[in-house]
Design an enzyme around this catalytic site. Structure first.
Site, PDB file in Angstrom:
ATOM      1  N   HIS A  90       0.860  -1.195   0.000  1.00  0.00           N
ATOM      2  CA  HIS A  90       0.000   0.000   0.000  1.00  0.00           C
ATOM      3  C   HIS A  90       0.889   1.236   0.000  1.00  0.00           C
ATOM      4  O   HIS A  90       1.886   1.293   0.726  1.00  0.00           O
ATOM      5  CB  HIS A  90      -0.891   0.005   1.250  1.00  0.00           C
ATOM      6  N   GLY A 179       5.331  22.430  10.157  1.00  0.00           N
ATOM      7  CA  GLY A 179       6.566  21.658  10.213  1.00  0.00           C
ATOM      8  C   GLY A 179       7.569  22.092   9.165  1.00  0.00           C
ATOM      9  O   GLY A 179       7.321  23.005   8.366  1.00  0.00           O
ATOM     10  N   PRO A 180       8.700  21.415   9.129  1.00  0.00           N
ATOM     11  CA  PRO A 180       9.790  21.793   8.222  1.00  0.00           C
ATOM     12  C   PRO A 180       9.532  21.348   6.784  1.00  0.00           C
ATOM     13  O   PRO A 180       8.712  20.463   6.526  1.00  0.00           O
ATOM     14  CB  PRO A 180      10.986  21.047   8.812  1.00  0.00           C
ATOM     15  N   VAL A 183      12.450  16.674   5.071  1.00  0.00           N
ATOM     16  CA  VAL A 183      11.750  15.476   5.554  1.00  0.00           C
ATOM     17  C   VAL A 183      12.706  14.523   6.250  1.00  0.00           C
ATOM     18  O   VAL A 183      13.773  14.202   5.728  1.00  0.00           O
ATOM     19  CB  VAL A 183      11.061  14.737   4.377  1.00  0.00           C
ATOM     20  N   SER A 184      12.308  14.056   7.423  1.00  0.00           N
ATOM     21  CA  SER A 184      13.040  12.995   8.108  1.00  0.00           C
ATOM     22  C   SER A 184      12.825  11.682   7.361  1.00  0.00           C
ATOM     23  O   SER A 184      11.692  11.283   7.098  1.00  0.00           O
ATOM     24  CB  SER A 184      12.536  12.862   9.548  1.00  0.00           C
ATOM     25  N   GLY A 188       9.024  10.579   7.634  1.00  0.00           N
ATOM     26  CA  GLY A 188       8.269  10.942   6.444  1.00  0.00           C
ATOM     27  C   GLY A 188       7.353  12.131   6.658  1.00  0.00           C
ATOM     28  O   GLY A 188       7.639  13.040   7.433  1.00  0.00           O
TER      29      GLY A 188
END
Length: 301
Positions: A90, A179-180, A183-184, A188
């Site tokens: 998915h 948020g920033p 991306v971490s 995600g």
């Protein structure tokens, strides 16, 4: 005045992680898990949680137990799941992939949108995760599938039918709502929205040909000229079948029976059979309200 939160997390195989997440969901007895749906092939779980919303003397929402419950779940998920190690059939953009708020009983979409925006702001600032708002939570009401297309959500990156590890840009093509923009890789991106009730309905077709399954899904959807208010996606679910995963945006207008008939017709034209579809949430909004009231009453007793 009740709000239902459907929270989709990218994990269904790691029992220890799922146990931590569920314990976080049960910390506040005023927030009630009325349903959960796990799929190990998709490697994805959905929690359906209900609680009340309080408004002030002007009618503006000021508090809901769901706010802190959702943040506790999110914190547990980020602590237990690494997106780089995740794989499944998915699509997903993040560990906490989607959080949808739906009004129930006497609550309105405004209250659901207020809660969605409050949760989004906290996730963005506290966990430094990019958050995109959609539907009634966003000023323009943009659709979640628009955001997903821009971020490459629908493009599998493993064997043509799987999503594995990291699969989106580290620097986002557009700024998130919270948020920033960086991306971490382990967490995600998260989508958060508020909208009226939708129905999720998956129909297995006895087909393993990628292009055929995707063609059927496209012809079912409103985007492909099919049924109005229906979104659909072809996903492979095991070795011998695919699923036409459908979201019915107005289930009172276009219901599961009509979608089933359309998929059966299209599959037959391609020379394939299909099985009866599955509602991933078998409860109607009224049934969810009743289940919530019963569970709350039993706890108080």
């Amino acid at each position: 005045m009740l709000i239902c939160c459907m929270l989709f997390i990218s994990e269904a195989r790691n029992c220890a992680a799922l146990d931590l997440i569920e314990r976080a969901a049960r910390i506040d007895p005023e927030s009630v898990i009325v349903n959960k749906f796990e799929d190990r092939v998709y490697n994805r779980i959905r929690f359906t949680i209900v609680s009340y919303v309080v408004v002030d003397t002007t009618g503006s929402p000021i508090y809901s137990p769901l706010h802190q419950t959702v943040l506790a779940i999110v914190e547990a998920a980020y602590g237990a799941i690494n997106l780089e190690l995740h794989s499944g059939a998915h699509p997903r953009l993040g560990v906490v992939d989607d959080i949808a708020f739906h009004p129930l009983a006497d609550a309105s979409l405004d209250e659901a949108a207020w809660l969605a925006k409050a949760v989004a702001a906290d996730i963005g600032s506290r966990f430094q995760v990019p958050v995109f708002l959609y539907a009634a939570a966003h000023p323009t009401g943009r659709a979640p599938d628009t955001i997903r297309r821009e971020l490459g959500y629908y493009r599998p990156n493993f064997m043509g039918i799987q999503w594995a590890g990291w699969n989106i840009p580290e620097i986002l093509p557009e700024n998130p709502d919270h948020g920033p923009s960086h991306v971490s890789r382990t967490r995600g991106v998260t989508l958060i929205g508020a909208r009226s009730w939708v129905t999720l309905y998956n129909i297995p077709i006895m087909c393993t040909d990628v292009s055929t399954a995707r063609r059927i899904a496209r012809m079912v959807s409103a985007r492909g000229g099919g049924l109005p208010t229906v979104q659909s996606l072809a996903l492979f679910h095991g070795d011998d079948s695919a699923e036409i995963a459908c979201m019915l945006l107005e289930p009172n207008r276009i219901g599961a029976d009509r979608v089933q008939a359309q998929v059966e017709m299209l599959a037959a034209q391609e020379g394939f059979g299909c099985r009866e579809g599955l509602l991933s949430l078998i409860f109607s909004p009224d049934m969810i309200v009743q289940k919530y009231m019963n569970l709350i009453s039993s706890r108080r007793d």
